[in-house]
Design a protein around this motif. Structure first.
Motif: not given
Length: 333
Positions: A25-53
């Motif tokens: 469902k993701v056109a660019d998984l690497d870019e999507f991952r950078r966006t999610v990781d970056g937003a959570l880091t900016a919010a003070g959350w640790p980096a998430p663990t990623w799992y692919e279906t």
């Protein structure tokens, strides 16, 4: 699960999270991952663990693995199948579900007012608005929005992925048009311990929440945490009946013609012949029966605030604006 238990918190620290993503469902998984990781880091959350279906496991096993690894929030990133798999794995746990919709007609996302808004989904999670919802159970699978048998599942089956990708949720209207004149099914509907109802119906829906694709509110009295399932029996027989139903739904008021609504905690639907079936907009194997029951207050869901409003989508637009600022901040770093 004790409905009086306090919602999960972690003081002022960011929560441990996991992302369960359908890579198709993701056109660019690497870019999507950078966006999610970056937003959570900016919010003070640790980096998430990623799992692919995978085709073999659309998300349930990955979510169970995330729970065992200590995740406090699981982000479901995909279509209806991915979200439903996460719901099934998280029901009965203290781990919260956050929806980052990537599919075209995600039902739970529609009830949250999220559309395909990544920023809003992230913001809603980090703001920690939580609501404990009921879920419906069919066999060993759960649904958060609704299960259905008959026309609704036929519509899903007849809607092509290509059309959905091109025009979005209106593609379901195209799929629906192919079956408006199909013959009804003869069904017996037993609700709790009441005598069975017998109807010639086009569709029977068992709902926990009332919105359909496109945000159309089918069941105005359905509440996600009232301990009841709302059962809608649709009996249109002519094109005029369908048009009258559609007009009533678009007006957002008054009763809907050719639709009966009941409430119950257990529902057993039996048809005279095998029918298409769906859970939360995701097709399951056709069958002659559909049995569902409510599992009260068993799922923590990240929701826009105010969290106790009957409409889960309240504040979604404001959350989207706040989320855009969060994503922009993450991209500047």
């Amino acid at each position: 699960m004790d409905s009086g238990q306090d919602k999960p918190t972690a003081g002022d620290a960011g929560l441990r999270s996991a992302v369960v993503v359908n890579p198709v469902k993701v056109a660019d998984l690497d870019e999507f991952r950078r966006t999610v990781d970056g937003a959570l880091t900016a919010a003070g959350w640790p980096a998430p663990t990623w799992y692919e279906t995978t085709v073999e496991d659309p998300g349930r096993g990955q979510t169970e693995q995330a729970v065992r690894a200590g995740a406090e929030v699981v982000f479901a990133c995909g279509g209806d199948g991915t979200v439903r798999a996460c719901v099934t794995a998280l029901a009965g746990t203290d781990v919260a579900l956050a929806v980052l919709p990537l599919g075209t007609g995600n039902l739970l996302a529609a009830n949250l007012g999220l559309s395909n808004d990544l920023a809003a989904g992230l913001e809603i999670a980090v703001e920690r608005g939580r609501r404990r919802l009921d879920v419906g159970v069919v066999g060993d699978q759960c649904f958060a929005v609704m299960a259905g048998m008959g026309f609704d599942a036929q519509m899903l089956d007849s809607t092509s992925e290509t059309t959905k990708a091109r025009i979005g949720w209106p593609a379901y209207v195209v799929g629906a048009a192919k079956h408006l004149r199909d013959r009804p099914m003869r069904v017996s509907i037993r609700i709790d311990d009441q005598p069975p109802l017998r109807r010639r119906a086009r569709s029977v829906l068992v709902a926990n929440v009332g919105r359909l694709q496109g945000g159309v509110r089918l069941l105005t009295d359905a509440e996600p945490d009232d301990g009841w399932l709302d059962v809608a029996v649709l009996t249109p027989r002519t094109l005029g009946h369908w048009l009258a139903m559609g007009w009533a739904l678009m007006r957002h008021r008054g009763s809907v013609p050719r639709m009966e609504v009941f409430k119950g905690r257990k529902v057993a639907i039996t048809s005279n012949r095998a029918q298409p079936r769906q859970l939360d907009g995701d097709l399951i194997e056709p069958g002659r029966s559909l049995k569902a029951e409510i599992k009260p207050e068993s799922l923590w869901l990240c929701v826009p605030r105010p969290a106790q409003h009957p409409d889960l989508s309240v504040d979604a637009e404001a959350a989207a604006e706040r989320g855009e600022r969060l994503v922009e901040e993450a991209r500047r770093e």
